[in-house]
Structures are given as C-alpha cells and as structure tokens.
Design a protein around this motif. Structure first.
Motif, PDB file in Angstrom:
ATOM      1  N   SER A 136      -6.331   1.521   8.680  1.00  0.00           N
ATOM      2  CA  SER A 136      -6.398   2.371   7.494  1.00  0.00           C
ATOM      3  C   SER A 136      -7.374   1.797   6.485  1.00  0.00           C
ATOM      4  N   ILE A 160      -3.466   4.456  -5.041  1.00  0.00           N
ATOM      5  CA  ILE A 160      -4.406   4.259  -3.939  1.00  0.00           C
ATOM      6  C   ILE A 160      -4.263   5.416  -2.965  1.00  0.00           C
ATOM      7  N   ARG A 161      -5.246   5.534  -2.087  1.00  0.00           N
ATOM      8  CA  ARG A 161      -5.129   6.476  -0.973  1.00  0.00           C
ATOM      9  C   ARG A 161      -5.525   5.720   0.297  1.00  0.00           C
ATOM     10  N   ARG A 162      -4.876   6.095   1.374  1.00  0.00           N
ATOM     11  CA  ARG A 162      -5.178   5.500   2.679  1.00  0.00           C
ATOM     12  C   ARG A 162      -5.640   6.597   3.601  1.00  0.00           C
ATOM     13  N   GLU A 163      -6.677   6.282   4.351  1.00  0.00           N
ATOM     14  CA  GLU A 163      -7.187   7.215   5.347  1.00  0.00           C
ATOM     15  C   GLU A 163      -7.479   6.444   6.620  1.00  0.00           C
ATOM     16  N   VAL A 202      -8.257   1.644   2.649  1.00  0.00           N
ATOM     17  CA  VAL A 202      -7.529   1.783   1.394  1.00  0.00           C
ATOM     18  C   VAL A 202      -8.537   1.818   0.258  1.00  0.00           C
ATOM     19  N   THR A 261       0.834  -1.210   0.000  1.00  0.00           N
ATOM     20  CA  THR A 261       0.000   0.000   0.000  1.00  0.00           C
ATOM     21  C   THR A 261       0.864   1.253   0.000  1.00  0.00           C
ATOM     22  N   ARG A 262       1.977   1.225   0.704  1.00  0.00           N
ATOM     23  CA  ARG A 262       2.868   2.398   0.703  1.00  0.00           C
ATOM     24  C   ARG A 262       3.392   2.678  -0.702  1.00  0.00           C
ATOM     25  N   GLU A 306       0.528   3.809  -2.943  1.00  0.00           N
ATOM     26  CA  GLU A 306       0.132   5.168  -2.560  1.00  0.00           C
ATOM     27  C   GLU A 306       1.142   6.181  -3.103  1.00  0.00           C
ATOM     28  N   THR A 328      -7.533   5.281  -6.375  1.00  0.00           N
ATOM     29  CA  THR A 328      -7.700   6.610  -6.956  1.00  0.00           C
ATOM     30  C   THR A 328      -8.162   6.410  -8.401  1.00  0.00           C
TER      31      THR A 328
END
Length: 154
Positions: free
Chosen positions: A91, A79-82, A93, A70-71, A74, A96
């Motif tokens: 997080s 992708i975006r993580r919140e 995932v 994921t890093r 991202e 985008t």
C-alpha cells in the motif's frame, strides 16, 4: 565504566525516554493522536507518499504497528492508502489535506516539546545533542543482535 556510572547513565536515559514519551502523549491527546502516530505523519510530511514497508523502516517499528497506525489515521481522514501499482500487496500511504494540516500542528507541538526538553542548556550543547543521540542510538542498534557480556562469576 564502573557500575555506579553505568547505572546513573542507564537510569537517566530510561527516565528521559519515559518522561519524554509521557509528555508527548499529553501534548498529542488534544489532537486525537497517540505516540507514534505523529512520527508517521511527520515522516509522510517530510518524504511524501511512501509504501508501508518504507514507513516501517523509517520509523524503526514493526510492519504490524504501521498497519495499525495507518488504519487509525485513515479512519480519521488524515491519510489515504492505495494499492501500489507495481505490487498490489503493498500500500502507498499519503497525507490528505486534513493530514497535512494536522502535521503542521504536530510540527508546532514538536518544537514546543523540544524547547521544553532542552530548556536551560547552552545553545552549543543543544546543537550537539542530535548527533550525540544518533550515535547512542546507533550504538544500541549495532549491538542488538550481540549477546550480553558473560558473567565472570558463573
């Protein structure tokens, strides 16, 4: 099953796994992806946003592997993580727009790889393969925690 048959079966599975992964790596490289990352993209495309622990379970890999993937994805803008609203330690995932476009490319590539892999097999065999392979995977997974058979000669 005698040793010769067992050896032939195990060797065939091992070689298929190695060669399929190598071919996938070759096809994914022009997209800037490494094996495993495509599975994460495709899982998100299939299911929508997910918590990293859910991705780990779905992909059958360890949480640190998902964190690393994921890093990297991202950083590439795919992708975006919140933080999850219910648990700030978790997080969520999601893909985008760039990630969705990349997942579409991976889907086309995956179709080509599957067609290469089963070339020459009858359609009926190809239709049965996913079920057979799921059964084999389930057999191996269900025995993971069991000890190997004892050697009678000891």
């Amino acid at each position: 099953m005698d040793f010769e048959q067992a050896d032939a079966l195990n060797q065939a599975i091992r070689l298929l796994s190695l060669r399929h992964r190598a071919r996938a790596a070759t096809l994914l490289a022009p997209l800037g992806l490494h094996p495993g990352q495509e599975a994460l993209l495709l899982e998100l495309a299939r299911t929508g946003p997910a918590i990293q622990s859910q991705l780990s379970e779905a992909l059958g890999c360890e949480p640190p592997s998902v964190t690393l993937m994921t890093r990297k994805l991202e950083a590439g803008g795919y992708i975006r993580r919140e933080p999850a609203p219910s648990d700030r330690r978790a997080s969520i995932v999601e893909l985008t727009d760039s990630g969705k476009a990349l997942a579409d490319q991976v889907k086309r590539l995956w179709c080509a790889l599957a067609e290469e892999t089963v070339a020459g097999l009858p359609a009926e065999t190809v239709a049965e393969l996913p079920g057979i392979l799921r059964t084999l995977t389930g057999n191996v997974d269900s025995r993971r925690s069991r000890r190997p058979p004892e050697d009678d000669a000891v």
